[in-house]
Design a protein around this motif. Structure first.
Motif, PDB file in Angstrom:
ATOM      1  N   PHE A 110     -17.189   1.312   3.755  1.00 29.88           N
ATOM      2  CA  PHE A 110     -17.634   2.085   2.600  1.00 29.88           C
ATOM      3  C   PHE A 110     -18.925   2.799   2.982  1.00 29.88           C
ATOM      4  O   PHE A 110     -19.913   2.160   3.344  1.00 29.88           O
ATOM      5  N   GLU A 155      -8.410   3.785  -0.060  1.00 28.91           N
ATOM      6  CA  GLU A 155      -7.433   2.805   0.412  1.00 28.91           C
ATOM      7  C   GLU A 155      -8.118   1.537   0.894  1.00 28.91           C
ATOM      8  O   GLU A 155      -7.575   0.437   0.761  1.00 28.91           O
ATOM      9  N   ALA A 156      -9.329   1.694   1.449  1.00 28.53           N
ATOM     10  CA  ALA A 156     -10.067   0.501   1.886  1.00 28.53           C
ATOM     11  C   ALA A 156     -10.268  -0.435   0.707  1.00 28.53           C
ATOM     12  O   ALA A 156     -10.076  -1.652   0.819  1.00 28.53           O
ATOM     13  N   ALA A 157     -10.635   0.126  -0.438  1.00 29.11           N
ATOM     14  CA  ALA A 157     -10.858  -0.714  -1.612  1.00 29.11           C
ATOM     15  C   ALA A 157      -9.544  -1.311  -2.109  1.00 29.11           C
ATOM     16  O   ALA A 157      -9.460  -2.512  -2.384  1.00 29.11           O
ATOM     17  N   LEU A 158      -8.514  -0.476  -2.186  1.00 28.77           N
ATOM     18  CA  LEU A 158      -7.227  -0.983  -2.688  1.00 28.77           C
ATOM     19  C   LEU A 158      -6.708  -2.104  -1.794  1.00 28.77           C
ATOM     20  O   LEU A 158      -6.178  -3.105  -2.272  1.00 28.77           O
ATOM     21  N   ALA A 159      -6.861  -1.923  -0.468  1.00 27.56           N
ATOM     22  CA  ALA A 159      -6.326  -2.923   0.448  1.00 27.56           C
ATOM     23  C   ALA A 159      -7.076  -4.245   0.349  1.00 27.56           C
ATOM     24  O   ALA A 159      -6.588  -5.272   0.807  1.00 27.56           O
ATOM     25  N   LEU A 160      -8.273  -4.219  -0.233  1.00 30.60           N
ATOM     26  CA  LEU A 160      -8.995  -5.475  -0.441  1.00 30.60           C
ATOM     27  C   LEU A 160      -8.571  -6.149  -1.735  1.00 30.60           C
ATOM     28  O   LEU A 160      -9.090  -7.201  -2.088  1.00 30.60           O
ATOM     29  N   GLY A 161      -7.656  -5.526  -2.450  1.00 32.50           N
ATOM     30  CA  GLY A 161      -7.186  -6.129  -3.689  1.00 32.50           C
ATOM     31  C   GLY A 161      -7.917  -5.605  -4.914  1.00 32.50           C
ATOM     32  O   GLY A 161      -8.005  -6.287  -5.924  1.00 32.50           O
ATOM     33  N   ALA A 162      -8.451  -4.385  -4.812  1.00 36.60           N
ATOM     34  CA  ALA A 162      -9.133  -3.813  -5.974  1.00 36.60           C
ATOM     35  C   ALA A 162      -8.114  -3.236  -6.944  1.00 36.60           C
ATOM     36  O   ALA A 162      -7.099  -2.693  -6.528  1.00 36.60           O
ATOM     37  N   THR A 163      -8.385  -3.375  -8.239  1.00 35.93           N
ATOM     38  CA  THR A 163      -7.579  -2.656  -9.221  1.00 35.93           C
ATOM     39  C   THR A 163      -8.022  -1.197  -9.184  1.00 35.93           C
ATOM     40  O   THR A 163      -8.991  -0.853  -8.514  1.00 35.93           O
ATOM     41  N   ARG A 184     -14.818   2.217  -8.960  1.00 35.78           N
ATOM     42  CA  ARG A 184     -16.207   1.760  -8.956  1.00 35.78           C
ATOM     43  C   ARG A 184     -16.757   1.547  -7.549  1.00 35.78           C
ATOM     44  O   ARG A 184     -17.917   1.831  -7.288  1.00 35.78           O
ATOM     45  N   THR A 185     -15.923   1.042  -6.645  1.00 32.17           N
ATOM     46  CA  THR A 185     -16.465   0.749  -5.315  1.00 32.17           C
ATOM     47  C   THR A 185     -16.426   1.944  -4.376  1.00 32.17           C
ATOM     48  O   THR A 185     -17.237   2.016  -3.464  1.00 32.17           O
ATOM     49  N   GLU A 228     -11.572  -0.863 -10.269  1.00 32.16           N
ATOM     50  CA  GLU A 228     -12.475  -1.411  -9.248  1.00 32.16           C
ATOM     51  C   GLU A 228     -12.553  -0.474  -8.054  1.00 32.16           C
ATOM     52  O   GLU A 228     -13.617  -0.302  -7.453  1.00 32.16           O
ATOM     53  N   MET A 236      -9.236   7.485   2.767  1.00 32.95           N
ATOM     54  CA  MET A 236      -9.374   6.228   3.498  1.00 32.95           C
ATOM     55  C   MET A 236     -10.385   5.288   2.846  1.00 32.95           C
ATOM     56  O   MET A 236     -10.250   4.076   2.954  1.00 32.95           O
ATOM     57  N   ASN A 237     -11.368   5.854   2.118  1.00 28.35           N
ATOM     58  CA  ASN A 237     -12.289   4.964   1.403  1.00 28.35           C
ATOM     59  C   ASN A 237     -11.613   4.340   0.192  1.00 28.35           C
ATOM     60  O   ASN A 237     -11.844   3.184  -0.130  1.00 28.35           O
ATOM     61  N   ASN A 248     -12.958   2.444   8.419  1.00 23.98           N
ATOM     62  CA  ASN A 248     -13.314   3.040   7.124  1.00 23.98           C
ATOM     63  C   ASN A 248     -14.253   2.147   6.316  1.00 23.98           C
ATOM     64  O   ASN A 248     -13.935   1.769   5.198  1.00 23.98           O
ATOM     65  N   THR A 308      -2.565  -6.676  -6.810  1.00 21.95           N
ATOM     66  CA  THR A 308      -3.871  -6.896  -6.168  1.00 21.95           C
ATOM     67  C   THR A 308      -3.894  -8.260  -5.465  1.00 21.95           C
ATOM     68  O   THR A 308      -4.536  -8.405  -4.429  1.00 21.95           O
ATOM     69  N   MET A 367       0.842  -1.197   0.000  1.00 23.21           N
ATOM     70  CA  MET A 367       0.000   0.000   0.000  1.00 23.21           C
ATOM     71  C   MET A 367       0.877   1.246   0.000  1.00 23.21           C
ATOM     72  O   MET A 367       0.411   2.345  -0.289  1.00 23.21           O
ATOM     73  N   ARG A 375      -2.293  -7.877  -2.104  1.00 21.43           N
ATOM     74  CA  ARG A 375      -3.153  -7.219  -1.115  1.00 21.43           C
ATOM     75  C   ARG A 375      -4.289  -8.123  -0.668  1.00 21.43           C
ATOM     76  O   ARG A 375      -4.825  -7.970   0.425  1.00 21.43           O
TER      77      ARG A 375
END
Ligand SMILES: Nc1ncnc2c1ncn2[C@@H]1O[C@H](COP(=O)(O)OP(=O)(O)O)[C@@H](O)[C@H]1O
Ligand SMILES: [Mg+2]
Lengths: 258, 356
Positions: free
Chosen positions: A97, B239-247, B253-254, B250, B236-237, A95, A81, A53, A84
């Motif tokens: 969504f 990064e939340a998506a990226l940390a879940l493995g989003a491209t 989009r999320t 994605e 932080m929103n 955080n 990805t 990250m 991660r």
């Protein structure tokens, strides 16, 4: 399910600023490792280097090598990805969504991975929320907004969201610093429970918390502002808190510094 | 943007609190008795509060300003309605359904149907063209373009918003007409079996030309507002998506798009407002024909605002009343559109209010 993380000589930069210098440590599977140290010494930077990250920020880069079960995390051929997904992260401020319901939050990661089947998602949501000790509190209102929960519940929701994708390692960056003592204890209980399945690395400012939950502790420090942070000492938590090798560690633990 | 109303409620509640506290503070300082007896500490009477302070003055001023706006709006409404009603009374046809416009004759016959239809049709086509492009540009500027490119590009788009509509209108009539005419002929040749592209010409000064010019005019507003809201997505929103493995996509989009949705709807509504009310650009580019047709490429098209611009000069008393009545219909359309937008924004409001 859990994997071993090995960092050797990891240095992380923000542009030309070197935030951590040459950190090496080995984190064994199914253990809890606590990272402690004064503010600004690079704990978050190191943690974010582990799941890549760090490189999200412009001009951020690292040197050195990081492996997960012998595989190079920073291999140019590796899909970031996938890294991660393997190494999940819980942030300092909860955080969830904001536009999603509790249920949607938990399954967000699975949906990103292309899971569409309702029954699979439902199962995963229930299992993850149970693992995160949140199921009983939210099972009757899964459709309500995730951001409407209390801070402690939101943080457990974020943990549920992280473990729903079945990572091998879970990184937590001061997950309790925005929470009240009761919620903090709830999260600590949860960490013990998750230790059976995941390798956990947690950054914490709370020394009692580090002593309570962790098997191993790493102490980071900086000499003065502008200097890179270093890993001063890394050992069994027992040893760090009773009889550390380094004077600096002892000073920090006993509150004479930082 | 969707949570603005509630924010401002909170803000004004807060302000009142502050006001009250300041008033008391001022009272302590100005109190004449404070010379003999210290305001704090034991003994003496509590200082009186000042009767005519700055606070009261400002409050009076802002109430007066608010009241003035209301008075002006009511005055305008009364004036417009007083002009429109006699004209509609004099109309020998149904004002809402008749599709011709002869208000200046001794037996006035006019109806809003064609104009309202044309207004809505051109605006909808303009938005259908402009919104996807605008959102694409906005996302590109906020999340994909390198900063060196994003800043000047954003600036150019903002500049485009400042171009007066008569310039767009003249450009559309004198320059853009030719390519649109050729494109229309091409559409007619290959897609003529679709009714909207049918007909035998002539092509060019059509709903298509008007709508495309409108689309270009609407594009900058929608783009720059959407870009603003996309940029406001909390890190932080993302990064939340990226940390879940989003491209990256994605992640957009999320977290970015759902977060920005109410703002985007507001931006589209502002764009629609501009499209509905646009006068001169349409007066210059549309064929100004009084019939209801879905054919978008043949010469034709009309709109309420364009008709007002075209017909006001030669209008007599009833004619002007009729045009004012058409203006009121335009106002009603805009109002309905705005209310619909608000309804959409508020529907998922609980999700946004709790987000802060
Ligand atoms: N986004 C950033 N850009 C530039 N410097 C940063 C950034 N984030 C952190 N730093 C710097 O890196 C150093 C380490 O920060 P951090 O890892 O957040 O420390 P900790 O988590 O131990 O408090 C600090 O000097 C901080 O100012
Ligand atoms: Mg930190």
């Amino acid at each position: 399910m859990a994997k071993r993380i090995e960092a050797s000589n990891v240095s992380s930069y923000y542009g030309s600023f070197k935030a951590i210098d040459s950190v090496s440590m080995v984190v064994e599977p199914k253990t809890i490792t606590a990272l402690i140290g004064p503010s600004g010494c690079g704990k978050s930077t190191f943690l974010r280097s582990i799941n890549r990250m760090h490189e999200v920020l412009p001009n951020a880069r690292i040197e050195g090598s990081l492996t997960i079960d012998e595989q190079n995390i920073y291999d140019p051929d590796v899909d970031v990805t996938a890294v991660r997904r393997l190494i999940g992260m819980v942030f300092q401020r909860p955080n969830p969504f904001p536009t999603m319901s509790i249920y949607e939050n938990v399954v967000a990661g699975l949906k990103l991975n292309g899971v569409k089947k309702k029954s699979v998602l439902d199962d995963a949501a229930e299992q993850s929320l149970k693992s995160a000790n949140l199921w009983n509190e939210v099972k009757d209102r899964l459709g309500r907004p995730g951001a409407g929960l209390s801070g402690g519940q939101q943080q457990r929701l974020c943990i549920a969201r992280t473990i729903a994708v079945e990572p091998q390692v879970v990184l937590m960056d001061e997950p309790c610093s925005a929470l009240d003592p009761i919620s903090t204890l709830a999260i600590e209980d949860l960490m013990f429970k998750l230790k059976d399945r995941f390798t956990i690395i947690i950054v914490t400012h709370n020394m009692q918390q580090a002593a309570r939950v962790s098997d191993k502790t790493g102490f980071f420090s900086i000499d003065k502002t502008g200097d890179p942070g270093r890993l001063i000492e890394y050992d069994d938590t027992q040893k760090i808190f009773s009889n550390p090798n380094e004077k600096k560690t002892e000073d920090y633990i006993t509150g004479r510094f930082g | 943007m969707g949570d603005n109303p509630s924010r401002s409620e909170n803000a004004s509640a807060g302000d009142l609190g502050v006001t009250a506290r300041h008033a008391r503070g001022a009272g302590t300082g100005v109190s004449p008795s404070s010379f003999e007896e210290p305001p704090f500490g034991g003994g003496g009477a509590l200082p009186k509060k000042t009767r005519f302070g700055m606070e009261a003055g400002f409050r009076g001023l802002s109430v007066a300003a608010g009241a003035m706006v209301l008075v002006i709006i009511v005055a305008i409404a009364v004036f417009l309605i007083s002009k429109a009603v006699p004209a509609i009374r004099a109309d020998n046809e149904n004002f809402l359904t008749f599709n011709q416009w002869f208000p200046n004759e001794t037996e006035p016959r006019f109806g809003i149907a064609v104009l309202a239809f044309g207004t809505v049709l051109t605006s909808i086509i303009a938005l259908l063209v402009a919104v996807p492009i605008a959102l694409g540009i906005a996302l590109f500027l906020s999340h994909y373009a390198p900063k060196r490119l994003a800043t000047p590009l954003g600036f150019i788009i903002d500049l485009l918003a400042a171009v007066p509509s008569v310039v767009f209108g003249l450009w559309g009539r004198d320059v853009f007409l030719e390519p649109v005419r050729n494109f229309s002929a091409w559409l007619n040749e290959y897609f003529g079996w679709i009714p909207i592209f049918g007909g035998d010409g002539p092509f060019g000064r059509s709903v298509l030309l008007g709508s495309l010019v409108l689309a270009i005019m609407v594009l900058p507003i929608v783009t720059s507002l959407s870009r603003e809201v996309f940029l406001q997505t909390p890190t932080m929103n993302e990064e939340a998506a990226l940390a879940l493995g989003a491209t990256k996509w994605e992640m957009v989009r999320t977290s970015v798009i759902p977060y920005g949705k109410p703002g985007v709807i507001a931006a589209v509504m502002l764009g629609l407002g501009r499209a509905l009310g646009e006068t001169i650009a349409l007066a210059l580019t549309l064929g100004i024909v009084f019939n209801i047709s879905f054919n978008v490429i043949e010469n034709g098209g009309n709109s309420i605002a364009a008709n007002i611009a075209n017909a006001f000069g030669e209008a007599n008393e009833t004619g002007r009343g009729a045009l004012i009545a058409s203006g009121l219909v335009l106002f009603a359309i805009t109002l309905v559109v705005n209310m619909a937008a608000r309804a959409i924004i508020y529907r998922r409001r609980e999700f946004r209010d709790s987000a802060a």
